[in-house]
Scaffold this active site. Structure first.
Site, PDB file in Angstrom:
ATOM      1  N   LYS A   1       0.792  -1.207   0.110  1.00 16.55           N
ATOM      2  CA  LYS A   1      -0.472   0.065   0.142  1.00 16.55           C
ATOM      3  C   LYS A   1       0.661   1.044  -0.056  1.00 16.55           C
ATOM      4  O   LYS A   1       1.793   1.163   0.723  1.00 16.55           O
ATOM      5  CB  LYS A   1      -0.924   0.390   1.098  1.00 16.55           C
ATOM      6  CG  LYS A   1      -1.940   0.927   1.222  1.00 16.55           C
ATOM      7  CD  LYS A   1      -3.533   0.379   0.457  1.00 16.55           C
ATOM      8  CE  LYS A   1      -4.339   1.176   0.094  1.00 16.55           C
ATOM      9  NZ  LYS A   1      -5.723   0.133  -0.424  1.00 16.55           N
TER      10      LYS A   1
ATOM     11  N   GLY B   1     -25.817   1.343   1.037  1.00 15.62           N
ATOM     12  CA  GLY B   1     -25.253   1.663  -0.020  1.00 15.62           C
ATOM     13  C   GLY B   1     -25.698   0.944  -1.280  1.00 15.62           C
ATOM     14  O   GLY B   1     -25.514   0.105  -1.743  1.00 15.62           O
TER      15      GLY B   1
ATOM     16  N   GLY C   1     -24.281   2.215  -4.360  1.00 14.67           N
ATOM     17  CA  GLY C   1     -23.754   2.859  -5.261  1.00 14.67           C
ATOM     18  C   GLY C   1     -23.175   2.093  -6.333  1.00 14.67           C
ATOM     19  O   GLY C   1     -23.943   1.183  -6.179  1.00 14.67           O
TER      20      GLY C   1
ATOM     21  N   VAL D   1     -20.980  -1.462  -6.424  1.00 10.08           N
ATOM     22  CA  VAL D   1     -21.522  -1.528  -5.855  1.00 10.08           C
ATOM     23  C   VAL D   1     -23.003  -2.784  -4.970  1.00 10.08           C
ATOM     24  O   VAL D   1     -23.425  -3.478  -6.386  1.00 10.08           O
ATOM     25  CB  VAL D   1     -20.445  -2.971  -4.505  1.00 10.08           C
ATOM     26  CG1 VAL D   1     -20.543  -4.025  -4.373  1.00 10.08           C
ATOM     27  CG2 VAL D   1     -19.010  -2.761  -5.254  1.00 10.08           C
TER      28      VAL D   1
HETATM   29  P1  NAI Z   1     -19.695   3.849  -3.634  1.00  8.63           P
HETATM   30  O1  NAI Z   1     -18.819   5.161  -3.407  1.00  8.63           O
HETATM   31  O2  NAI Z   1     -19.982   3.891  -5.253  1.00  8.63           O
HETATM   32  O3  NAI Z   1     -21.103   3.442  -3.242  1.00  8.63           O
HETATM   33  C1  NAI Z   1     -21.095   4.045  -1.774  1.00  8.63           C
HETATM   34  C2  NAI Z   1     -22.412   4.286  -1.457  1.00  8.63           C
HETATM   35  O4  NAI Z   1     -22.827   4.305  -0.451  1.00  8.63           O
HETATM   36  C3  NAI Z   1     -22.832   5.419  -2.107  1.00  8.63           C
HETATM   37  O5  NAI Z   1     -24.139   5.844  -2.716  1.00  8.63           O
HETATM   38  C4  NAI Z   1     -22.637   6.872  -1.104  1.00  8.63           C
HETATM   39  O6  NAI Z   1     -23.701   7.412  -0.788  1.00  8.63           O
HETATM   40  C5  NAI Z   1     -23.445   4.807  -0.163  1.00  8.63           C
HETATM   41  N1  NAI Z   1     -23.518   6.050   1.585  1.00  8.63           N
HETATM   42  C6  NAI Z   1     -22.395   6.342   1.728  1.00  8.63           C
HETATM   43  N2  NAI Z   1     -22.591   6.795   3.410  1.00  8.63           N
HETATM   44  C7  NAI Z   1     -24.128   5.896   3.569  1.00  8.63           C
HETATM   45  C8  NAI Z   1     -24.751   5.653   4.418  1.00  8.63           C
HETATM   46  N3  NAI Z   1     -24.047   6.464   6.014  1.00  8.63           N
HETATM   47  N4  NAI Z   1     -25.984   5.176   4.821  1.00  8.63           N
HETATM   48  C9  NAI Z   1     -26.101   4.464   3.236  1.00  8.63           C
HETATM   49  N5  NAI Z   1     -25.469   4.799   2.434  1.00  8.63           N
HETATM   50  C10 NAI Z   1     -24.030   5.982   2.252  1.00  8.63           C
HETATM   51  O7  NAI Z   1     -18.515   2.529  -3.768  1.00  8.63           O
HETATM   52  P2  NAI Z   1     -18.452   1.700  -3.604  1.00  8.63           P
HETATM   53  O8  NAI Z   1     -17.494   0.939  -5.446  1.00  8.63           O
HETATM   54  O9  NAI Z   1     -19.971   0.690  -3.814  1.00  8.63           O
HETATM   55  O10 NAI Z   1     -18.074   0.673  -2.871  1.00  8.63           O
HETATM   56  C11 NAI Z   1     -19.077   0.186  -1.824  1.00  8.63           C
HETATM   57  C12 NAI Z   1     -18.462  -0.595  -0.330  1.00  8.63           C
HETATM   58  O11 NAI Z   1     -17.513  -1.877  -1.275  1.00  8.63           O
HETATM   59  C13 NAI Z   1     -16.945   0.565  -0.658  1.00  8.63           C
HETATM   60  O12 NAI Z   1     -16.814  -0.088   1.247  1.00  8.63           O
HETATM   61  C14 NAI Z   1     -15.427   0.104  -0.781  1.00  8.63           C
HETATM   62  O13 NAI Z   1     -14.272   0.094   0.263  1.00  8.63           O
HETATM   63  C15 NAI Z   1     -15.901  -1.575  -1.083  1.00  8.63           C
HETATM   64  N6  NAI Z   1     -15.426  -2.310  -1.872  1.00  8.63           N
HETATM   65  C16 NAI Z   1     -15.597  -1.664  -3.074  1.00  8.63           C
HETATM   66  C17 NAI Z   1     -15.054  -2.599  -4.042  1.00  8.63           C
HETATM   67  C18 NAI Z   1     -15.015  -1.775  -5.544  1.00  8.63           C
HETATM   68  O14 NAI Z   1     -14.470  -3.003  -6.393  1.00  8.63           O
HETATM   69  N7  NAI Z   1     -15.981  -0.710  -6.165  1.00  8.63           N
HETATM   70  C19 NAI Z   1     -13.550  -3.911  -3.625  1.00  8.63           C
HETATM   71  C20 NAI Z   1     -13.569  -3.829  -2.642  1.00  8.63           C
HETATM   72  C21 NAI Z   1     -14.422  -3.104  -1.448  1.00  8.63           C
END
Ligand code: NAI
Length: 354
Positions: free
Chosen positions: A80, A180, A182, A184
């Site tokens: 990292k 969430g 987002g 994923v």
């Molecule tokens: P993203 O940023 O696209 O989605 C996160 C979502 O959570 C957003 O829609 C945001 O508005 C929402 N959010 C934030 N605070 C919140 C709360 N208090 N309550 C409810 N929703 C809330 O991120 P992504 O890529 O979807 O990743 C989701 C999680 O998975 C993150 O923790 C990330 O670290 C983890 N992750 C993602 C990977 C990837 O390939 N994208 C790989 C491994 C882990």
């Protein structure tokens, strides 16, 4: 603070500090292990208040990457990098090129990817100066978007967990709380809806919850109510530390399976979940689709190979759940053991990326 005495130091193979006066670059690259292959892990750019904070992040997160790659059966080790600076103000081409040179001095023992504070726009700038970089769209290479394989892995893993704890082969009719929506979470919600699951969802972004309500018939809850919502399964896909002293006693879910990193506030919360009979799919095992996608770019795997590897997340979780039952230990501890066993099996000889 000395590195060797730092609380998060765990026999890291190397920790390198970089300073480039001309560009203002200050960065730390931590290589935790190259036992299974070149150390891979994202670059985090953050306005750290102290060097100790930056070092702590580099040490802790690089170790986590060793475990994540090992549990995903990847020929990658854990590393990292942290760049100390304000991502909103301090990014310059000169800084990124100095950073690329820093990576090059490690001659392939560390391969970087994207993390907090870095964007898809920054990566090509760094890539002008180093070939030891992956996890973003590059001409002539497999796509860099890691969220689709991550979502597939979560879906497969969630089904495996449901099968183990609830004894059913499908999520049809189950009530699933998705935190969430987002990149994923929305993909996971869609897959669950298509299989016939009933959804309750929450997101701080109203447009996302509206979409889930319209497209999947999801019931929308306020963000602070989703973790403890009445449901069969909780799928955390937003932020970390949501499983803690306050939430665990109030959980209704019998299965927890989602992509968010560091879901347990502390390791011992895995034991608290076990004590409550809640089956927890260890986050770094179930969300391995992301690092599989990064590995695909490093090793030029095609989409079919990515999918084949993502599907093995289900097998790994089955092994974790089975051993957790047999040994009477929390699933997060078993996952760590399996990762350590996999790291120990391979020759400890570092192999740099080509
Ligand atoms: P993203 O940023 O696209 O989605 C996160 C979502 O959570 C957003 O829609 C945001 O508005 C929402 N959010 C934030 N605070 C919140 C709360 N208090 N309550 C409810 N929703 C809330 O991120 P992504 O890529 O979807 O990743 C989701 C999680 O998975 C993150 O923790 C990330 O670290 C983890 N992750 C993602 C990977 C990837 O390939 N994208 C790989 C491994 C882990």
């Amino acid at each position: 603070m000395s590195v060797f005495e730092a609380p998060d130091f765990d026999h890291h193979e190397a920790v390198a500090f970089f300073d480039d006066k001309a560009s203002g670059l200050r960065a730390i690259i931590a290589i935790h292990s190259t036992a299974l292959g070149p150390a891979c892990g994202g670059t985090r750019m953050f306005k750290y208040a102290t060097t100790e904070e930056a070092l702590t992040d580099a040490l802790r997160l690089s170790r986590g990457m060793s475990y994540k790659s090992a549990i995903a059966n990847l020929p990658l080790g854990g590393g990292k990098a942290v760049v100390i600076g304000d991502p909103a103000r301090d990014k310059t081409d000169a800084l990124f090129l100095a950073y690329a040179n820093a990576i090059n001095t490690l001659a392939g023992r560390y391969v970087t990817a994207m993390d907090v504070g870095m964007t898809a726009k920054d990566m090509p700038v760094i890539a002008r100066g180093t070939k030891y970089i992956a996890g973003f769209d590059q001409p002539g290479k497999a796509g860099g978007d890691s969220s689709p394989p991550t979502a597939l892995g979560v879906f497969i893993g969630l089904k495996e967990a449901v099968k183990h704890r609830l004894g059913v082969d499908s999520t049809k009719g189950l009530l699933i709380a998705v935190q969430g929506l987002g990149k994923v979470g929305m993909n996971v919600a869609r897959r669950l809806h298509e299989e016939g699951a009933r959804l309750v969802v929450a997101d701080v972004n109203d447009a996302s919850t509206r979409h889930a309500a319209d497209a999947f018939g999801a019931k929308v809850l306020p963000p602070d109510a989703i973790v403890t919502a009445d449901c069969d399964v909780l799928s955390p896909n937003a932020m970390g530390a949501i499983l803690n002293d306050v939430t665990i006693p109030q959980l209704h879910a019998r299965v927890i399976a989602g992509a968010a990193n560091n879901q347990l506030a502390r390791d011992e919360h895995g034991k608290a979940l076990q004590a409550r009979g809640i089956l927890y799919a260890p986050d770094y095992a179930i969300n391995g689709g992301g690092i599989i996608r990064v590995a695909a770019q490093i090793y030029d795997w095609n989409d079919a190979e990515v999918e084949r590897r993502v599907l093995t997340i289900g097998d790994t979780l089955r092994e974790i759940f089975h051993r957790a039952d047999v040994e009477g230990l929390p699933t997060n501890q078993i996952a760590d053991r399996i990762a350590e066993e996999r790291m120990a099996k391979k020759p400890a000889q570092a192999k740099a990326a080509e």
